[in-house]
Design an enzyme around this catalytic site. Sequence first.
Site, PDB file in Angstrom:
ATOM      1  N   ASN A 152      43.338  40.875  32.442  1.00 21.89           N
ATOM      2  CA  ASN A 152      44.786  40.606  32.467  1.00 21.89           C
ATOM      3  C   ASN A 152      45.208  39.333  31.718  1.00 21.89           C
ATOM      4  O   ASN A 152      46.316  39.277  31.193  1.00 21.89           O
ATOM      5  CB  ASN A 152      45.333  40.646  33.899  1.00 21.89           C
ATOM      6  CG  ASN A 152      44.729  39.639  34.810  1.00 21.89           C
ATOM      7  OD1 ASN A 152      43.681  39.057  34.502  1.00 21.89           O
ATOM      8  ND2 ASN A 152      45.346  39.403  35.952  1.00 21.89           N
ATOM      9  N   GLU A 251      37.370  33.943  42.055  1.00 23.06           N
ATOM     10  CA  GLU A 251      38.837  33.984  41.947  1.00 23.06           C
ATOM     11  C   GLU A 251      39.217  35.451  42.083  1.00 23.06           C
ATOM     12  O   GLU A 251      39.046  36.226  41.133  1.00 23.06           O
ATOM     13  CB  GLU A 251      39.289  33.432  40.589  1.00 23.06           C
ATOM     14  CG  GLU A 251      39.004  31.952  40.379  1.00 23.06           C
ATOM     15  CD  GLU A 251      39.883  31.046  41.221  1.00 23.06           C
ATOM     16  OE1 GLU A 251      40.879  31.519  41.796  1.00 23.06           O
ATOM     17  OE2 GLU A 251      39.556  29.850  41.325  1.00 23.06           O
ATOM     18  N   CYS A 285      47.205  38.162  39.334  1.00 19.12           N
ATOM     19  CA  CYS A 285      46.762  37.961  40.720  1.00 19.12           C
ATOM     20  C   CYS A 285      47.826  37.177  41.491  1.00 19.12           C
ATOM     21  O   CYS A 285      47.905  37.259  42.709  1.00 19.12           O
ATOM     22  CB  CYS A 285      45.443  37.214  40.745  1.00 19.12           C
ATOM     23  SG  CYS A 285      45.507  35.705  39.776  1.00 19.12           S
ATOM     24  N   GLU A 459      39.626  26.528  40.288  1.00 13.61           N
ATOM     25  CA  GLU A 459      39.486  26.370  38.838  1.00 13.61           C
ATOM     26  C   GLU A 459      40.623  25.487  38.352  1.00 13.61           C
ATOM     27  O   GLU A 459      41.755  25.598  38.840  1.00 13.61           O
ATOM     28  CB  GLU A 459      39.549  27.731  38.147  1.00 13.61           C
ATOM     29  CG  GLU A 459      38.291  28.545  38.396  1.00 13.61           C
ATOM     30  CD  GLU A 459      38.171  29.784  37.519  1.00 13.61           C
ATOM     31  OE1 GLU A 459      39.208  30.378  37.188  1.00 13.61           O
ATOM     32  OE2 GLU A 459      37.034  30.147  37.170  1.00 13.61           O
TER      33      GLU A 459
HETATM   34  P1  NAP Z   1      37.662  44.070  38.344  1.00 11.47           P
HETATM   35  O1  NAP Z   1      37.659  45.542  38.259  1.00 11.47           O
HETATM   36  O2  NAP Z   1      37.139  43.432  39.571  1.00 11.47           O
HETATM   37  O3  NAP Z   1      36.827  43.570  37.081  1.00 11.47           O
HETATM   38  C1  NAP Z   1      36.696  42.211  36.762  1.00 11.47           C
HETATM   39  C2  NAP Z   1      35.464  42.023  35.903  1.00 11.47           C
HETATM   40  O4  NAP Z   1      34.318  42.340  36.679  1.00 11.47           O
HETATM   41  C3  NAP Z   1      35.413  42.948  34.677  1.00 11.47           C
HETATM   42  O5  NAP Z   1      34.824  42.254  33.617  1.00 11.47           O
HETATM   43  C4  NAP Z   1      34.528  44.071  35.171  1.00 11.47           C
HETATM   44  O6  NAP Z   1      33.909  44.826  34.173  1.00 11.47           O
HETATM   45  C5  NAP Z   1      33.513  43.268  35.978  1.00 11.47           C
HETATM   46  N1  NAP Z   1      32.724  44.064  36.915  1.00 11.47           N
HETATM   47  C6  NAP Z   1      33.096  45.136  37.639  1.00 11.47           C
HETATM   48  N2  NAP Z   1      32.052  45.594  38.360  1.00 11.47           N
HETATM   49  C7  NAP Z   1      31.005  44.769  38.105  1.00 11.47           C
HETATM   50  C8  NAP Z   1      29.655  44.711  38.544  1.00 11.47           C
HETATM   51  N3  NAP Z   1      29.155  45.597  39.399  1.00 11.47           N
HETATM   52  N4  NAP Z   1      28.863  43.741  38.070  1.00 11.47           N
HETATM   53  C9  NAP Z   1      29.345  42.840  37.192  1.00 11.47           C
HETATM   54  N5  NAP Z   1      30.615  42.845  36.726  1.00 11.47           N
HETATM   55  C10 NAP Z   1      31.435  43.796  37.174  1.00 11.47           C
HETATM   56  O7  NAP Z   1      39.105  43.462  38.098  1.00 11.47           O
HETATM   57  P2  NAP Z   1      40.129  43.794  36.927  1.00 11.47           P
HETATM   58  O8  NAP Z   1      40.740  45.119  37.193  1.00 11.47           O
HETATM   59  O9  NAP Z   1      39.519  43.550  35.591  1.00 11.47           O
HETATM   60  O10 NAP Z   1      41.201  42.628  37.143  1.00 11.47           O
HETATM   61  C11 NAP Z   1      42.194  42.694  38.081  1.00 11.47           C
HETATM   62  C12 NAP Z   1      41.807  41.949  39.347  1.00 11.47           C
HETATM   63  O11 NAP Z   1      41.497  40.606  39.036  1.00 11.47           O
HETATM   64  C13 NAP Z   1      42.946  41.878  40.352  1.00 11.47           C
HETATM   65  O12 NAP Z   1      42.457  42.080  41.646  1.00 11.47           O
HETATM   66  C14 NAP Z   1      43.459  40.447  40.198  1.00 11.47           C
HETATM   67  O13 NAP Z   1      44.122  39.954  41.326  1.00 11.47           O
HETATM   68  C15 NAP Z   1      42.190  39.728  39.922  1.00 11.47           C
HETATM   69  N6  NAP Z   1      42.463  38.440  39.255  1.00 11.47           N
HETATM   70  C16 NAP Z   1      42.310  37.303  39.978  1.00 11.47           C
HETATM   71  C17 NAP Z   1      42.593  36.073  39.394  1.00 11.47           C
HETATM   72  C18 NAP Z   1      42.440  34.791  40.169  1.00 11.47           C
HETATM   73  O14 NAP Z   1      42.408  33.746  39.531  1.00 11.47           O
HETATM   74  N7  NAP Z   1      42.348  34.812  41.493  1.00 11.47           N
HETATM   75  C19 NAP Z   1      43.030  36.016  38.067  1.00 11.47           C
HETATM   76  C20 NAP Z   1      43.173  37.197  37.359  1.00 11.47           C
HETATM   77  C21 NAP Z   1      42.873  38.412  37.976  1.00 11.47           C
HETATM   78  P3  NAP Z   1      34.121  46.442  34.194  1.00 11.47           P
HETATM   79  O15 NAP Z   1      35.572  46.668  34.039  1.00 11.47           O
HETATM   80  O16 NAP Z   1      33.294  46.948  33.081  1.00 11.47           O
HETATM   81  O17 NAP Z   1      33.643  46.986  35.490  1.00 11.47           O
END
Ligand code: NAP
Length: 479
Positions: A152, A251, A285, A459
């Site tokens: 994102n 995060e 997020c 962070e």
């Molecule tokens: P996500 O599905 O959890 O994926 C995040 C990252 O993790 C991607 O690079 C993903 O790669 C990787 N990943 C997934 N499964 C994994 C595994 N088994 N082993 C290692 N890596 C793995 O999240 P997203 O859909 O990309 O992002 C949206 C989420 O991020 C929302 O929940 C949002 O709230 C959160 N977010 C939080 C913050 C914060 O600072 N708190 C900031 C931004 C976003 P793949 O897609 O290839 O699985």
Amino acid sequence: MTEVLNQLFIGGAWVDAADGATMPVDDPATGEILCHVADAGPKDARLAEDAAVQAQVDWARTAPRARSEILRRAYELILERTDELAHLMTSEMGKPLAEARGEVAYAAEFFRWFSEEAVRIDGGYGTLPDGRNRMLLSRRPVGPCLLITPWNFPLAMGTRKIGPAIAAGCTMILKPAPQTPLSSLALAGILKEAGLPDGVLNVVTTSRAGEVCEPLLHGGRIRKLSFTGSTGVGRLLLAQSAEAVVRTSMELGGNAPFIVFEDADLDKAVDGAMVAKMRNMGEACTAANRFFVHSSVAEEFGRRLAERMGALVVGPGTRDGVDVGPLIDRVGRAKVEELVADAVERGARVLVGGRTPEGPGCFYPPTVLTDVASDSRLMDTEIFGPVAAILTFDDEDEVIRRANDTPWGLVGYLFTEGLDRALRISERLEVGMVGLNTGLVSNPAAPFGGVKQSGLGREGGRVGIDEFLEYQYVAVPVR
Ligand code: NAP
């Protein structure tokens, strides 16, 4: 635009995946393939790990000033290339160009901030309570890190981790999200140009995240995982990190309450709502997920918000005058559609939006729902889209109880003109960050992060570097 980098970045060299695999990167505005990038497997991950481990000892010994200057040069290079980085980001992620330019500045600022922190890593010398023994305290890099980022904020989620890791003297492997690898690869190119030694940063793009990351976490050579993404994946990675006792920063997701009291300045509240809801098309997020509005001002607030949301222009992020780009992909859009349908089934009224447009691309219109029932699924699910769901309340205790009634605790927004109330409610909200009469909390100089299932650690800010440093204490008896 300059050449798009599409190979893995390992040990300072651009290389193909060992098995030659590639994966497509799509443009969410058209659904068409933009380009292909290398699709790493476990063998490539091992090579990246070897490079990071080999580079660690020398990198930890570099002068803090040298690390600081690399970050400073990279900060300047990012700003010089704002337009090309913004175009790259918009093409792979969809956000409008103006927002992408804003993210470039935000992302660069983490490098400037941590270039300043790199030279302020302190230690200590002190007399212990017995009056005889002395304590020498120093801080050292935690070691090779694995950094995993979401799609994102393709550039800023990378710099928010790479900046402090470089400043602290850690080497790293960055695994960006498969939807948005191009911004991370461009960043690696910039850091190389800024003088980052080979092996300090390695970038591994992959569609096989589990296969690539799990062996790294179990192997015992990676000493730190810094993850940004969903709570579900964070939980899985915490379990995987337990095996080799890898230090973690998490995060994770949010479910932000946005509370408007009867004494709020409604102009400020509507402005704040537009930012807290619509930044990044709601794919943040920090996005306001649940609007709790005092019943005496709810109708007026809903009407004004619907007017502003309805006036936004939806279209491809590269087109002039567009305010709202496409969502990241069809899966993301289908989730938003389902959540809206569920809320409407339970009695919500659609003030504006709510209908998926025909045609290519993953567009969804800005939507305002009112009279949302408390048991609607979007109350306990991150919407991750341009949908504002309004509920009403009458009583302060009641709204705090409802706002806190969630496993998440990243951020809360609060609109009131009363100082007393502002402080009282801020203290009672179970969140890591509060936006007080503002819809934007993110700032590289502030500690960003959540409580409860929104994460572990912070962070940015003065404490951001702590996540990448260990203490060492030397006991010194003095006779
Ligand atoms: P996500 O599905 O959890 O994926 C995040 C990252 O993790 C991607 O690079 C993903 O790669 C990787 N990943 C997934 N499964 C994994 C595994 N088994 N082993 C290692 N890596 C793995 O999240 P997203 O859909 O990309 O992002 C949206 C989420 O991020 C929302 O929940 C949002 O709230 C959160 N977010 C939080 C913050 C914060 O600072 N708190 C900031 C931004 C976003 P793949 O897609 O290839 O699985």
